[in-house]
Design a protein around this motif. Structure first.
Motif, short mmCIF file in Angstrom:
data_model
loop_
_atom_site.label_atom_id
_atom_site.label_comp_id
_atom_site.label_asym_id
_atom_site.label_seq_id
_atom_site.Cartn_x
_atom_site.Cartn_y
_atom_site.Cartn_z
N ASP A 1 3.15 1.60 -3.21
CA ASP A 1 2.36 1.78 -4.54
C ASP A 1 2.07 3.14 -4.28
OD1 ASP A 1 0.44 0.80 -6.77
OD2 ASP A 1 -0.74 1.99 -5.35
N ARG A 2 1.47 3.57 -3.13
CA ARG A 2 1.19 5.31 -3.13
C ARG A 2 2.46 6.22 -3.04
NH1 ARG A 2 1.38 9.21 0.49
NH2 ARG A 2 2.70 7.87 1.97
N ILE B 1 0.78 -1.19 -0.06
CA ILE B 1 0.10 0.02 -0.16
C ILE B 1 0.89 1.32 -0.04
CG2 ILE B 1 -1.50 1.64 1.49
CD1 ILE B 1 -2.78 -1.27 2.45
N ASN C 1 -5.45 2.55 -2.75
CA ASN C 1 -5.04 3.62 -3.58
C ASN C 1 -5.78 3.69 -4.92
OD1 ASN C 1 -3.07 3.81 -1.58
ND2 ASN C 1 -1.60 2.57 -2.68
N SER D 1 -3.25 2.45 -9.55
CA SER D 1 -2.18 3.26 -9.66
C SER D 1 -1.62 3.31 -10.91
CB SER D 1 -1.21 3.17 -8.65
OG SER D 1 -0.54 2.06 -8.61
#
Length: 584
Positions: free
Chosen positions: A372-373, A369, A402, A405
């Motif tokens: 990826d953010r 998480i 998220n 992405s």
């Protein structure tokens, strides 16, 4: 006469002709300006573009490192000027440069340059002889490192004390040899002592210290996390040695037609060396760096700030640092350390087990998480079907937290995948990173099948099913793990045949999973570029893309498929410049 009617007509006609001539001249100049003059034009070739709308052309024009025109020889004439270099390909096949999506290039280069190396097939007496020579050749060295022994080495050779065998010829030097997977090691007494590994040392959480069954003393064999105990005391190479290794990587890669590569476990000294070469104009390839994270059992968050700092510090035009590597498990060989959903076959001691999972689900999900953010593409080592499932669950958590992405996270070594998880790759926009090149019979595959068991173990590398499902597949050599070279050509051949390109091991590995030559080439070129986040720039021959092109000694589509693995690169272009050429 000019004042006469006839004179005025003649004067008018003269001016008109002058105007017409000038207009024609200006139009001609305009036409020439519309066709820019190329730096280089390649003609008379069979150029495979990997673009479905125009898969083949015979000529290309290159200016300022990019393709400005594609077509036939006649169409390129308008791009040829006095200073244009025109190269006749003499009917040879050319294609986009190879992008190796998973390699350990510095391990491979350092092995070739500095280490005590022997073939995977080496027998005990051959290893002893090699070590004796290495000790004699390095009188001032405190350590002798190298390898690599076969996964089934200690199964096929009964050695009462592996440690003592090395001791017999190592003198006062510490010795450490890695196996063919790079996950397990073999050490002598001096190395164990320097690492503080004794009879009293407990096995690490996800590792094992081999021990004498009678005395309990370490026997020299170290599995998974136990290797990290010893690697912690091996002296680091100097920055100068790393730069030399970086040059070796580039030289080897360009000679094999590789113009892009992803270092699947990039550490700071390696990234610094690549950046040094790039700043000096010597890095004639793209190098993506999957930044290394701590190996082994972990229940705490990664240092995200440190990863971001490394991304910024080591990035340069050809060094791409938006990637991170996480190890989830070991390998499904005789060591039985890849995390599996069902137990392995019992080992020599009657123990089966289901492997090791380095990072629990909750922590991996939290890492995915956050990474990826922050814009990192994560490559996750998932050699067993249980680790594949846990990794897919973590990617699902990142998508939920998220949104999509657009980052294509990669599951490396995903050769064993449960049926229930196959289509999740597509729904989660996840890449199957298939590496090393062992989708064919070989000694390491024999070790894998024996450990996993039949018929389950033989259902390895479902490439056909991945493609049919719509899963994106990227391929890598994983050099120097399980392979002696990062050559792509044996991998391309074996994708199609599922047979050993060297002809040493008979049979075929799950032949129903074979793919076509076109699909195999696309995986090694355009899909590899996507794995480097460079599909807009390289990976196919297309106007506006970087002129990263290779010329081969054979047309892969005209020769028997079992001749593809022997292909040789004659010339490699990177950004329009020749960076490798065979000697005439």
């Amino acid at each position: 006469m000019a004042s006469s009617p006839e004179g005025r007509v003649i004067m008018f006609m003269g001016r008109l002709l002058t105007f017409v001539a000038l207009a024609v001249s200006l139009a001609a100049c305009g036409a020439r300006n519309d066709a820019p003059i190329a730096d280089t034009v390649l003609t008379n070739g069979r150029i495979y573009t990997v673009e479905s709308d125009t898969p083949w052309v015979s000529a290309v024009a290159i200016k300022d490192g990019v393709y400005i025109a594609l077509g036939d020889d006649e169409a390129m004439q308008k791009h040829i000027g006095k200073s244009t270099q025109v190269i006749d390909l003499n009917g040879r096949m050319a294609m986009p440069g190879i992008n190796d999506a998973h390699s350990h290039p510095f391990s491979g280069a350092i092995k070739e340059l500095y280490e005590c190396s022997f073939p995977f097939s080496a027998a005990p007496d051959e290893i002893v002889a090699k070590l004796r020579d290495c000790v004699a050749a390095n009188p001032t060295s405190a350590w002798i490192t190298g390898g690599q022994w076969d996964s089934d080495f200690f199964k096929n050779h009964h050695i009462a004390s592996p440690r003592s065998l090395l001791d017999s010829v190592s003198g006062d030097k510490a010795v450490f040899f890695a196996d063919d997977s790079g996950h397990n090691g073999w050490a002598n007494s001096k190395a164990l002592a320097l690492a503080g590994i004794t009879k009293q040392t407990p096995d690490p959480a996800n590792g094992k210290i081999g021990r004498d069954p009678k005395t309990g003393e370490p026997n020299g064999i170290l599995l998974e996390d136990a290797v990290t105990l010893l690697e912690a005391v091996i002296p680091e190479r100097t920055s100068a040695e790393y730069v030399t290794a970086a040059r070796q990587v580039v030289s080897i890669a360009n000679a094999l037609g590789i113009t892009g590569m992803k270092d699947a476990n990039a550490k700071p000294p390696a990234m610094a060396a690549l950046q040094t070469l790039d700043k000096a104009g010597e890095l004639s390839m793209y190098m993506a760096a999957a930044i290394s994270t701590p190996y082994g059992h972990r229940e705490v968050a990664l240092d995200y700030a440190a990863l971001e700092a490394a991304r910024t510090q080591y990035a340069s035009p050809h060094v791409l640092t938006d990637f991170v590597k996480i190890f989830m498990d070991g390998v499904p060989t005789a060591s039985r350390t890849a995390a599996m959903l069902a137990p392995y076959t019992p080992d020599a001691h009657g123990h089966a087990g289901d492997g090791v999972l380095h990072v629990p689900q909750e922590q991996l999900s939290a890492d995915l998480i956050e990474l990826d953010r922050r814009g990192f593409t994560v490559k996750i080592h998932t050699a067993g079907d249980r680790s594949v499932r846990v990794a897919l669950n973590a990617i699902a958590a990142a998508r939920e937290a998220n949104g999509n992405s657009g980052l294509r996270h990669e599951l490396a070594h995903a050769g064993y995948v449960d049926d229930a998880d196959m289509k999740r790759f597509v729904t989660l926009n996840t890449v199957a990173d298939v590496s090393p090149v062992i989708w064919h019979p070989s000694p390491i595959i024999t070790s894998v099948i024996n450990a996993v068991g039949r018929p389950r173990g033989e259902h390895y590398w479902p490439i056909r099913q991945f493609l049919d499902d719509g899963t994106e597949v990227a391929a890598g050599s994983d050099w120097p793990s399980a392979v002696t070279s990062p050559t792509p050509w044996t991998g391309i051949e074996a994708f199609v045949t599922r047979r050993d390109p060297d002809g040493k091991t008979p049979g075929a590995l799950w032949p129903e999973q074979a793919i076509t030559l076109e699909e195999a080439i696309r995986i090694y070129t355009l899909n590899g570029a996507r794995a480097l986040k460079l599909e807009h720039k390289t990976g196919s021959v297309k106007v506006g893309k970087s002129a990263d092109l290779i010329v081969l000694d054979r047309n892969l589509f005209d020769v028997p498929i079992d001749a593809v693995g022997d292909a040789k690169v004659l010339t490699t272009f990177f950004a329009g410049s020749i960076v490798y050429r065979t000697q005439p």
